[in-house]
Design a protein around this motif. Sequence first.
Motif, PDB file in Angstrom:
ATOM      1  N   PRO A  59       0.796  -1.234   0.000  1.00 36.82           N
ATOM      2  CA  PRO A  59       0.000   0.000   0.000  1.00 36.82           C
ATOM      3  C   PRO A  59       0.822   1.275   0.000  1.00 36.82           C
ATOM      4  O   PRO A  59       0.433   2.281  -0.611  1.00 36.82           O
ATOM      5  N   ARG A  62       1.701   2.479  -3.496  1.00 34.85           N
ATOM      6  CA  ARG A  62       0.607   2.785  -4.425  1.00 34.85           C
ATOM      7  C   ARG A  62       0.374   4.291  -4.400  1.00 34.85           C
ATOM      8  O   ARG A  62      -0.154   4.840  -3.436  1.00 34.85           O
ATOM      9  N   LEU A  65      -4.792   7.141  -5.879  1.00 32.18           N
ATOM     10  CA  LEU A  65      -5.929   6.758  -5.046  1.00 32.18           C
ATOM     11  C   LEU A  65      -6.871   5.825  -5.802  1.00 32.18           C
ATOM     12  O   LEU A  65      -7.245   4.758  -5.295  1.00 32.18           O
ATOM     13  N   SER A 110      -2.515   1.607  -8.001  1.00 34.93           N
ATOM     14  CA  SER A 110      -3.699   2.260  -7.455  1.00 34.93           C
ATOM     15  C   SER A 110      -4.196   1.555  -6.200  1.00 34.93           C
ATOM     16  O   SER A 110      -4.099   0.336  -6.080  1.00 34.93           O
ATOM     17  N   LYS A 111      -4.722   2.346  -5.289  1.00 34.79           N
ATOM     18  CA  LYS A 111      -5.340   1.779  -4.096  1.00 34.79           C
ATOM     19  C   LYS A 111      -6.713   1.194  -4.428  1.00 34.79           C
ATOM     20  O   LYS A 111      -7.063   0.104  -3.984  1.00 34.79           O
ATOM     21  N   CYS A 134      -5.582  -4.465  -5.984  1.00 33.51           N
ATOM     22  CA  CYS A 134      -6.273  -3.178  -5.971  1.00 33.51           C
ATOM     23  C   CYS A 134      -7.706  -3.414  -5.497  1.00 33.51           C
ATOM     24  O   CYS A 134      -8.387  -4.325  -5.981  1.00 33.51           O
ATOM     25  N   ARG A 173      -7.882   5.673   5.715  1.00 29.22           N
ATOM     26  CA  ARG A 173      -6.731   4.813   5.430  1.00 29.22           C
ATOM     27  C   ARG A 173      -6.872   3.469   6.144  1.00 29.22           C
ATOM     28  O   ARG A 173      -6.526   2.429   5.583  1.00 29.22           O
ATOM     29  N   TYR A 176      -9.151   1.345   4.170  1.00 31.10           N
ATOM     30  CA  TYR A 176      -8.481   0.897   2.957  1.00 31.10           C
ATOM     31  C   TYR A 176      -7.509  -0.245   3.255  1.00 31.10           C
ATOM     32  O   TYR A 176      -7.471  -1.255   2.529  1.00 31.10           O
ATOM     33  N   HIS A 180      -7.555  -3.868   1.557  1.00 32.18           N
ATOM     34  CA  HIS A 180      -6.398  -4.331   0.783  1.00 32.18           C
ATOM     35  C   HIS A 180      -5.892  -5.680   1.302  1.00 32.18           C
ATOM     36  O   HIS A 180      -5.609  -6.587   0.506  1.00 32.18           O
TER      37      HIS A 180
END
Length: 223
Positions: A59, A62, A65, A110-111, A134, A173, A176, A180
């Motif tokens: 992450p 990356r 966004l 990319s996230k 992703c 975050r 995310y 992930h």
Amino acid sequence: MLIQGPEVSHGNPKIFKNFIRALCNANTSEGFQPKRDVSIPEVNLPKGKLGPQNLALHPNNRTMLAFFAGGVHGDIRQVLLQHWKDKDSEVQVHEYLPKDQDYTKLMGQSKFCLCPSGHEVASPRVVEAIHAGCVPVIICDNYSLPFSDVLNWSQFSLNIPVEKIPYIKRVSRNKYLRLHMNVLRVRRHFLINRPLKPFDMMHMILHSLWLRRLNFKLMASNS
């Protein structure tokens, strides 16, 4: 019995009563029945290759966004491009990717990977995103997601309505990172192997068929 293609099954409704359909375009508004039919992930395989072509970056590496590149077909993609196309460096949305840029590499950087429906609810983009590590952002209506009997998609993807397309910039975050991590955990279920490996895509499809077979017998006995 198993068939592919909604047009085939609609052509003879009497025969359809004795089939379990396995469809990529698992659109409930077009007659897809989640308890009876099987939703298959749509996969775009390069010639002579089976697995993903890139490794999942950490992450912290990356730099983007969110990312999308694709044709403008369907109402949802039109809204997506109207909002984001070439307007934001963090959320890169392109109708056509410049020739000097690599689609697969950008996914890996990319996230989040935006996966809007087009002419059909399904797209290879969802599996491509998972392969790239992703987090898929599924923007579509009436899509019965593959393997949802055993996979909780809310733990490794975002599913947002069209009117909340800007929401992507408000994901924390911590959320995310959890998504992930879970994308990496479910990756094996979206891989095609030769020979087959336990819990890969083919095993998941067969498991979905087995579950529907039980439902199908129950419905048939009550008819």
